[in-house]
Design an enzyme around this catalytic site. Sequence first.
Site, mmCIF file in Angstrom:
data_model
loop_
_atom_site.group_PDB
_atom_site.id
_atom_site.type_symbol
_atom_site.label_atom_id
_atom_site.label_comp_id
_atom_site.label_asym_id
_atom_site.label_seq_id
_atom_site.Cartn_x
_atom_site.Cartn_y
_atom_site.Cartn_z
ATOM 1 N N ARG A 77 17.543 -12.562 -4.993
ATOM 2 C CA ARG A 77 17.572 -12.543 -6.297
ATOM 3 C C ARG A 77 17.048 -11.624 -7.039
ATOM 4 N NH1 ARG A 77 16.406 -18.164 -4.556
ATOM 5 N NH2 ARG A 77 14.424 -17.814 -5.452
ATOM 6 N N ASP A 114 15.642 -22.610 4.866
ATOM 7 C CA ASP A 114 15.111 -23.482 4.165
ATOM 8 C C ASP A 114 15.235 -25.138 4.484
ATOM 9 O OD1 ASP A 114 13.420 -21.827 2.448
ATOM 10 O OD2 ASP A 114 15.320 -21.832 1.051
ATOM 11 N N ARG A 171 -2.083 -14.853 1.943
ATOM 12 C CA ARG A 171 -2.262 -15.786 0.981
ATOM 13 C C ARG A 171 -3.271 -16.869 1.548
ATOM 14 N NH1 ARG A 171 3.543 -19.481 1.088
ATOM 15 N NH2 ARG A 171 3.365 -19.891 3.360
ATOM 16 N N ARG A 195 8.001 -13.407 13.678
ATOM 17 C CA ARG A 195 6.552 -13.298 13.108
ATOM 18 C C ARG A 195 5.987 -14.621 13.220
ATOM 19 N NH1 ARG A 195 4.440 -8.647 12.372
ATOM 20 N NH2 ARG A 195 3.327 -9.191 10.623
#
Length: 382
Positions: free
Chosen positions: A172, A349, A278, A248
Amino acid sequence: MTHFAAIGAGFSGAVIARTLVEAGHRVTVFDARTHVAGNCHTERDPESGVMVHKYGPHIFHTDNERVWEYLNQYTEFMPYTNRVKTISGGKVYSLPINLLTINQFFGEAMSPAEARAFIEKQADLNIEDPQTFEEQALRFVGKDLYEAFFKGYTQKQWGCSPTQLPASILKRLPVRFNYDDNYFFHKYQGMPREGYTAIVEKILDHPNISVRLSTPFSRSQVKDYDHVFYSGPVDGYFNYELGRLGYRTLDFKEIRTDGDYQGCAVMNYADESVPYTRIAEHKHFSPWEEHDKTVCFAEYSRTCESGDIPYYPVRLAQEQTMLRDYIKKARAEPGVSFVGRLGTYRYLDMDVTIAEAMHLAESFLELTAKNNPVPAFFNEPI
């Protein structure tokens, strides 16, 4: 009564198993781990009482009403909005890039229209058809925002230059011209009150479902079942005969302290000089709870090797030939359907995983009722 096997006790295996037993069949679910729910596994931390996402944070979000209603049979969803922050160049910004981020970063107080015009001047409009991640970012946000928020983080996350990654990763437009800092756009968003593992346990709670944890499944066992639904790695099913597909994996460094460590659930670290991508502070994923202590995980991304848990399929160009060869082998394997994120080597997802599992099980029942052949893949990997 026919007897099926579902390999993997994550959402794919659990939803398929439940659908099949409700149609009158029997299913044995295998998982090599000691728990159900796969990488969505959550558990109470005994020291702090915090509900911890053991394999990294999972926030549920979807526009699929059927999936939302399905899960609400098994849990109570609590309101939760994912508001991510990022540190770049020693300063904290709001993600995804929005009007506040733009004004903070450039030291301005622009209106939406002014910011849109400003970013259009920053963007590299010479890139008409972006092919790489870097080209996609430069085309839509320009060099300064790309280097501040995307370049270093992406390099750490994927272990390669953004010039080697496909543009599709940035699906997006990565910028908003308002102050909306909700990370997701979806109609339904929330967190299960008792975590994800409790959901999967309830889905699997049926007299015709047998769950075998700490029990790997081998290819030689396929003959013992009427059909097998395999949600493990497709290359692993064939014992990596053609080599390993690229994934990964993540390593976590635990941080424990009193009070509030970072003031938000997720803080990204955009600079490449910071080794982790993060830090997730887990008690913020359950804002309806109160805890005096806190548990955080600093997240490090690296190449998945033998014995590691695969997280994200890399799907670089050089892997396409190997993937096609594994797909060809899978199609020739009788009595097995490959499902889910690992079985089809696709990033999915949670809501898509559940939707595909529901559709797959229903399609399987329809095919077998008519004595039609069952495909190796209900969702094509390529």
